[in-house]
Motif scaffolding. Structure first.
Motif, PDB file in Angstrom:
ATOM      1  N   GLY A   1      17.780  26.787  42.327  1.00 21.13           N
ATOM      2  CA  GLY A   1      19.067  25.863  42.928  1.00 21.13           C
ATOM      3  C   GLY A   1      19.602  25.454  41.786  1.00 21.13           C
ATOM      4  N   LEU A   2      18.172  25.035  41.003  1.00 23.79           N
ATOM      5  CA  LEU A   2      18.544  23.499  39.944  1.00 23.79           C
ATOM      6  C   LEU A   2      19.490  24.519  39.301  1.00 23.79           C
ATOM      7  N   ALA A   3      18.414  25.919  38.424  1.00 24.55           N
ATOM      8  CA  ALA A   3      19.397  26.142  37.593  1.00 24.55           C
ATOM      9  C   ALA A   3      20.143  26.949  37.981  1.00 24.55           C
ATOM     10  N   ALA A   4      21.151  27.385  38.866  1.00 23.27           N
ATOM     11  CA  ALA A   4      22.460  27.479  39.459  1.00 23.27           C
ATOM     12  C   ALA A   4      23.217  25.964  38.872  1.00 23.27           C
ATOM     13  N   ALA A   5      22.996  25.017  39.402  1.00 23.20           N
ATOM     14  CA  ALA A   5      23.635  23.799  39.323  1.00 23.20           C
ATOM     15  C   ALA A   5      23.342  23.906  37.781  1.00 23.20           C
ATOM     16  N   LEU A   6      22.330  23.989  36.631  1.00 24.49           N
ATOM     17  CA  LEU A   6      22.641  23.285  35.017  1.00 24.49           C
ATOM     18  C   LEU A   6      23.297  24.133  34.651  1.00 24.49           C
ATOM     19  N   ALA A   7      23.833  25.385  35.484  1.00 25.30           N
ATOM     20  CA  ALA A   7      23.976  26.504  34.573  1.00 25.30           C
ATOM     21  C   ALA A   7      25.860  26.585  34.301  1.00 25.30           C
ATOM     22  N   ASN A   8      26.088  26.062  35.485  1.00 24.62           N
ATOM     23  CA  ASN A   8      27.198  25.813  36.601  1.00 24.62           C
ATOM     24  C   ASN A   8      27.474  24.174  37.524  1.00 24.62           C
TER      25      ASN A   8
ATOM     26  N   HIS B   1      31.116  30.588  36.652  1.00 28.50           N
ATOM     27  CA  HIS B   1      31.506  28.996  35.901  1.00 28.50           C
ATOM     28  C   HIS B   1      33.302  29.075  37.143  1.00 28.50           C
ATOM     29  N   GLY B   2      32.735  27.208  37.444  1.00 30.51           N
ATOM     30  CA  GLY B   2      34.860  26.751  38.223  1.00 30.51           C
ATOM     31  C   GLY B   2      33.831  26.594  39.444  1.00 30.51           C
ATOM     32  N   PRO B   3      34.065  26.042  40.739  1.00 28.01           N
ATOM     33  CA  PRO B   3      34.215  25.448  42.044  1.00 28.01           C
ATOM     34  C   PRO B   3      33.272  26.270  42.805  1.00 28.01           C
ATOM     35  N   GLU B   4      31.931  26.446  42.852  1.00 27.19           N
ATOM     36  CA  GLU B   4      31.912  27.601  44.246  1.00 27.19           C
ATOM     37  C   GLU B   4      30.960  26.641  45.187  1.00 27.19           C
ATOM     38  N   ARG B   5      30.565  27.122  46.407  1.00 31.63           N
ATOM     39  CA  ARG B   5      29.290  26.722  46.716  1.00 31.63           C
ATOM     40  C   ARG B   5      28.190  28.401  46.687  1.00 31.63           C
ATOM     41  N   VAL B   6      27.008  27.271  46.370  1.00 34.41           N
ATOM     42  CA  VAL B   6      25.888  28.165  46.136  1.00 34.41           C
ATOM     43  C   VAL B   6      24.818  28.003  47.036  1.00 34.41           C
ATOM     44  N   VAL B   7      24.131  28.540  47.844  1.00 27.31           N
ATOM     45  CA  VAL B   7      22.738  28.245  48.504  1.00 27.31           C
ATOM     46  C   VAL B   7      21.380  29.057  48.002  1.00 27.31           C
ATOM     47  N   ASP B   8      20.716  27.869  47.438  1.00 25.51           N
ATOM     48  CA  ASP B   8      19.312  28.477  47.287  1.00 25.51           C
ATOM     49  C   ASP B   8      18.240  29.050  49.114  1.00 25.51           C
ATOM     50  N   LEU B   9      18.633  29.279  47.944  1.00 20.72           N
ATOM     51  CA  LEU B   9      17.797  30.220  50.483  1.00 20.72           C
ATOM     52  C   LEU B   9      16.499  29.812  49.778  1.00 20.72           C
TER      53      LEU B   9
ATOM     54  N   ASP C   1      29.920  31.634  48.118  1.00 18.51           N
ATOM     55  CA  ASP C   1      29.654  32.469  47.581  1.00 18.51           C
ATOM     56  C   ASP C   1      29.477  32.876  46.133  1.00 18.51           C
ATOM     57  N   LEU C   2      27.434  32.342  46.478  1.00 15.98           N
ATOM     58  CA  LEU C   2      26.679  32.892  45.869  1.00 15.98           C
ATOM     59  C   LEU C   2      24.990  32.834  47.262  1.00 15.98           C
ATOM     60  N   VAL C   3      24.454  33.263  47.338  1.00 10.21           N
ATOM     61  CA  VAL C   3      22.809  33.397  47.919  1.00 10.21           C
ATOM     62  C   VAL C   3      21.627  33.791  46.941  1.00 10.21           C
ATOM     63  N   LEU C   4      21.184  32.986  46.567  1.00 10.63           N
ATOM     64  CA  LEU C   4      20.395  32.846  45.628  1.00 10.63           C
ATOM     65  C   LEU C   4      18.416  33.110  46.475  1.00 10.63           C
ATOM     66  N   ASN C   5      17.798  33.591  46.742  1.00 10.20           N
ATOM     67  CA  ASN C   5      16.544  33.993  47.409  1.00 10.20           C
ATOM     68  C   ASN C   5      15.822  34.854  47.464  1.00 10.20           C
ATOM     69  N   ASN C   6      14.934  34.191  47.255  1.00 10.98           N
ATOM     70  CA  ASN C   6      13.236  34.791  46.881  1.00 10.98           C
ATOM     71  C   ASN C   6      12.309  35.055  48.098  1.00 10.98           C
TER      72      ASN C   6
ATOM     73  N   VAL D   1      25.514  22.918  45.310  1.00 11.90           N
ATOM     74  CA  VAL D   1      24.415  23.459  45.564  1.00 11.90           C
ATOM     75  C   VAL D   1      23.625  22.947  47.126  1.00 11.90           C
ATOM     76  N   THR D   2      23.466  23.872  47.583  1.00 14.25           N
ATOM     77  CA  THR D   2      22.923  23.246  49.091  1.00 14.25           C
ATOM     78  C   THR D   2      21.485  23.645  49.055  1.00 14.25           C
ATOM     79  N   PHE D   3      20.326  23.570  49.285  1.00 16.53           N
ATOM     80  CA  PHE D   3      19.084  24.304  48.840  1.00 16.53           C
ATOM     81  C   PHE D   3      18.111  23.643  50.591  1.00 16.53           C
ATOM     82  N   VAL D   4      17.625  24.692  50.840  1.00 19.32           N
ATOM     83  CA  VAL D   4      17.048  25.214  52.281  1.00 19.32           C
ATOM     84  C   VAL D   4      16.261  25.890  52.290  1.00 19.32           C
TER      85      VAL D   4
END
Length: 389
Positions: free
Chosen positions: A258-265, A242-250, A315-320, A270-273
């Motif tokens: 990345g959509l899930a991260a955006a909807l949850a917070n 929760h709260g302001p942060e920068r997330v990357v869907d790498l 703040d957070l990188v999500l990666n598959n 969110v940056t999509f790369v």
């Protein structure tokens, strides 16, 4: 770096990014076969060199070997790969070719209005080939030379049927060094219909709050017809923040993580790369359809991982991560993604990774971050968490 020697010339070619430890070449036997054919050196299939006057388009040239060799004919290169485009620019420069000699387009750009010679390096994705043939068919005329090349393992009956259905009568060559050519004669009378791409589907019921949301998939992205099981597992175990942060869907693919991260917070930016132009277009279309314009806080980048993202800014990188580069199985992309993530994360920032259990990503992450926690696992996949110190 390896040297490609043909009757067109000799060229020092590399993949991108250049890695002295990488033993993979920037071309293969299919590229060599196609270049010989253009010179008329395979008499069983052609009696004379191919006339490369007029508008020449090269589709799917993986690392620029084809357009570097025929640069004097000022071809158009059409690719879905940012890394392939960067390799092309580097290889052209190394060969002393003015970059302006080759026009670089992505598969999402408007194709040329007229094509007199169409050269195709058959892609791994049959869907991408289908989409590109549909997009290019209006530019092809009865006199267009259409010549494709691929390894035997890449050319199937379904491949030939696509050329037949969308362009015209098709035949193949004999196999040479496990490579094969495809010869296609355009037939302007074909009623080819519309391209089925992009494809849309609704997310399944077992992915929590995302169930039923629409996803857009352009041709060529990983698992474009359905949600892949690795991403499905990842979606069930994403962090709740929760709260302001920068997330990357790498390596974002169609952007559902990345959509899930955006909807949850909703406060997250969110940056999509991704290095695929089609993937980033898919992610943007998926995001725009599911997030109200007034709530949208996202950017979409086609590029080389996190190379343009400042140090210690995330703040957070999500990666598959993928573990294939065209036909080769390799962990080089994952290694680079993990290194990029560590650099881009703020102290205390987290990298969350999903991967096949047998790939052993935890070993690499523990070595790089000094820590690695298994968040969830099943017999096939694990979700891992590493924290930047």
């Amino acid at each position: 770096m390896n040297r490609l020697t043909t009757s067109w010339g000799a060229y020092d070619l590399t993949r991108f990014p250049e890695d002295p430890r990488d033993t993979l070449r920037a071309w293969d036997a299919a590229d060599e076969y196609l270049l010989r054919q253009l010179k008329g050196q395979d008499a069983s299939d052609a009696a004379a060199p191919t006339d490369l006057s007029g508008s020449v388009a090269v589709v799917g040239d993986r690392w620029g070997a084809l357009v570097t060799s025929i640069a004097q004919h000022r071809p158009v290169q059409i690719t879905d790969s940012f890394l392939g485009r960067q390799a092309t620019l580097a290889n052209l420069a190394r060969a002393g070719v003015d970059a302006g000699a080759v026009r670089l387009l992505s598969v999402r750009d408007t194709p040329p209005e007229r094509i007199d010679v169409l050269l195709i390096r058959v892609p791994k994705s049959l869907a991408l080939l289908e989409d590109q043939l549909h997009r290019l068919a209006p530019a092809v005329h009865a006199g267009t030379v259409v010549l494709a090349a691929g390894m035997v393992s890449e050319i199937h009956t379904s491949t030939l049927k696509l050329f037949e259905r969308i362009i015209g009568p098709t035949r193949t060559s004999l196999a040479v060094k496990k490579a094969r050519l495809i010869f296609c004669t355009p037939d302007p009378r074909i009623a080819r219909g519309a391209s089925p791409w992009p494809l849309r589907y609704a997310l399944p019921d077992d992915v929590g709050g995302l169930a039923g949301l629409p996803v857009t998939n352009h041709a060529g992205i990983f698992c474009a017809e359905r949600l892949d099981i690795g991403t499905r597992f990842f979606l069930r175990h994403l962090p709740r923040r929760h709260g302001p942060e920068r997330v990357v869907d790498l390596g974002c693919g169609n952007g559902v993580v990345g959509l899930a991260a955006a909807l949850a917070n909703p406060e997250a930016a969110v940056t999509f790369v991704d290095e695929s132009y089609s993937a980033v277009a898919s992610a943007e279309a998926t995001y725009r359809e599911n997030v109200a314009a007034e709530d949208a806080r996202a950017e979409f980048l086609v590029g080389d991982g996190l190379s343009t993202v400042p140090d210690a800014s995330v703040d957070l990188v999500l990666n598959n991560p993928p573990f294939h580069s065209h036909r080769a199985t390799t962990d080089s992309t994952a290694r680079r993604m993990f290194g990029d993530a560590r650099r881009a994360l703020r102290p205390g920032g987290e990298l969350w990774v999903v991967g096949n259990r047998h790939l052993g990503y935890h070993v690499r992450l523990r070595r790089l971050f000094g820590n690695c926690e298994v968040v969830a696992g099943d017999p096939k996949f694990v979700v891992l968490r590493a924290v930047r110190d």
